[in-house]
Motif scaffolding. Sequence first.
Motif, PDB file in Angstrom:
ATOM      1  N   CYS A  27      30.431   6.258  19.155  1.00  0.00           N
ATOM      2  CA  CYS A  27      31.706   5.705  19.619  1.00  0.00           C
ATOM      3  C   CYS A  27      31.597   5.405  21.119  1.00  0.00           C
ATOM      4  CB  CYS A  27      32.811   6.727  19.346  1.00  0.00           C
ATOM      5  SG  CYS A  27      34.413   6.273  20.014  1.00  0.00           S
ATOM      6  N   LEU A  29      33.890   5.654  23.156  1.00  0.00           N
ATOM      7  CA  LEU A  29      34.846   6.491  23.895  1.00  0.00           C
ATOM      8  C   LEU A  29      34.563   7.991  23.780  1.00  0.00           C
ATOM      9  CD1 LEU A  29      38.110   4.590  22.867  1.00  0.00           C
ATOM     10  CD2 LEU A  29      36.812   4.341  24.993  1.00  0.00           C
ATOM     11  N   CYS A  30      33.702   8.386  22.839  1.00  0.00           N
ATOM     12  CA  CYS A  30      33.365   9.804  22.691  1.00  0.00           C
ATOM     13  C   CYS A  30      31.980   9.896  22.056  1.00  0.00           C
ATOM     14  CB  CYS A  30      34.410  10.534  21.844  1.00  0.00           C
ATOM     15  SG  CYS A  30      34.319  10.171  20.076  1.00  0.00           S
ATOM     16  N   CYS A  46      34.872   5.512  16.747  1.00  0.00           N
ATOM     17  CA  CYS A  46      34.795   6.534  15.694  1.00  0.00           C
ATOM     18  C   CYS A  46      36.103   6.485  14.896  1.00  0.00           C
ATOM     19  CB  CYS A  46      34.592   7.918  16.302  1.00  0.00           C
ATOM     20  SG  CYS A  46      36.017   8.468  17.254  1.00  0.00           S
ATOM     21  N   HIS A  49      39.231   7.426  17.051  1.00  0.00           N
ATOM     22  CA  HIS A  49      39.559   6.444  18.079  1.00  0.00           C
ATOM     23  C   HIS A  49      39.970   5.102  17.464  1.00  0.00           C
ATOM     24  CE1 HIS A  49      37.693   9.048  21.325  1.00  0.00           C
ATOM     25  NE2 HIS A  49      38.879   8.717  21.780  1.00  0.00           N
TER      26      HIS A  49
HETATM   27 ZN   LIG Z   1      35.552   8.291  19.491  1.00  0.00          ZN
END
Ligand SMILES: [Zn+2]
Length: 328
Positions: A27, A29-30, A46, A49
Motif C-alpha cells: 500500500c 500509505l502503509c 490496501c 485504505h
Molecule cells: Zn494501507
Amino acid sequence: MKSGSSGSLTGGKPLTASPVPETTPHCSLCSGHAVYHDRISGRYLCRDHFIANIESRVTETIRSRKMIQPGDHVGIGLSGGKDSTALLMILSRLLPSLDGVRLTAITIDEGIAGYREDTIRSADELVKKYKIPQVSVSFTVLFGNTLDAFLKGREPEACTVCGILRRKALIAGAEQAGITKLATGHNLDDEAQSVFMNVLRGDLPRLVRDSASDSQGWFIPRIKPLMHVSEKELAVYLMLHGAWPDLPECPYAVHALRMEVRTMLATLEVKHPGTMLHLLESKAQIEAHCAGALVVEPVRHCRECGDACSGEICQLCMLKRRLGIGGS
Ligand SMILES: [Zn+2]
Ligand SMILES: [Zn+2]
C-alpha cells in the motif's frame, strides 16, 4: 464485472475474494498488501485504505454539495443491484457521522421477469441486515400492470418508458415514507455517460438542467452521493465487504443508446485514465460559464395531473395515454 475503469485489483487477477499473493505491491500509505491500483493517482491501496478512500470521497461529495442536512430523512432508491447496494452500505456506515439523519430504502418492482425477482430478494436481505426500514412500490399496484406487459412490441423504448414510470413510482414511495431527500446510486460512469449522451443529442439545456435536477419537477430533492466513485471502485468496495451481488443485468439494457456510450467510454477510460472525471469537469465548467445564458423553460404544471412539467402535459400523462394506463 465490466472492463474499463481507471483502476484494477492488483496482480491482474479477476475480481474474486481470494487473498492477495505475497508478491503484490505494498500500500502506498502503509505497509499492508495492496488490493487495488488507482491508475489516475498511481497509488496502491490496501483493503482498509481503499475502503477509507471511497468513504471519505463520498463524505466529501455530500459535504461540498450540501446533499444531506442535519435531521434529514434520506430515502435510498434501492433496486438491489450493485450501485444501490453500495450506496446503502456506505450511507449506513457514514450514518453515525450524520447528525440526526434517518435512512429508509425505497424499492420499486417494475415487473421484469427473470431479473427483478433476484434483485428484490437481494434488496430485502440487505435492509434486514442493516436494519433499515423499507417501502416497496410495484408497477402492478401503481399502474395496473408490469413493465414487461407495457413493453410488448415496444422493447426499443424500454429505458424511456421505464424511466418515466420509475420516476413516478419513486416519488410515490418517497411520499409514502415521508422522506426529505432521495438518494440514488448513480456513479461516476453513469454521470459521465449522461454528460456524453446529452452532448451527442445536442441537448445542452438538458445537460445543465440534469445537474440542477433537484428543483426541476422533483418535489423531493434528489442526491447522488456516489457520483465521483467509478463503477469499478464500487465493485471492488462490495467485494472487499464480501457483498458482491451476483445478479443478472436488466434484459432491456441492450436496447439503449446508453449501452453503446458505456462501452465506448469504458474503452476510452482504459486507454486514457481520467476520461470520465474530465467529462464531469467539462459539465461543471459549462454550468459555471454558460448556465445563465441558456434558456431554461420555466416550470409549468401538467393540465391533467398537476405535476410540475415543462410543457402542457407531463411525460407521464402522455405515456399513460399511449400505453392505455388509466387513473392518475
Ligand atoms: Zn494501507
Ligand atoms: Zn401529468
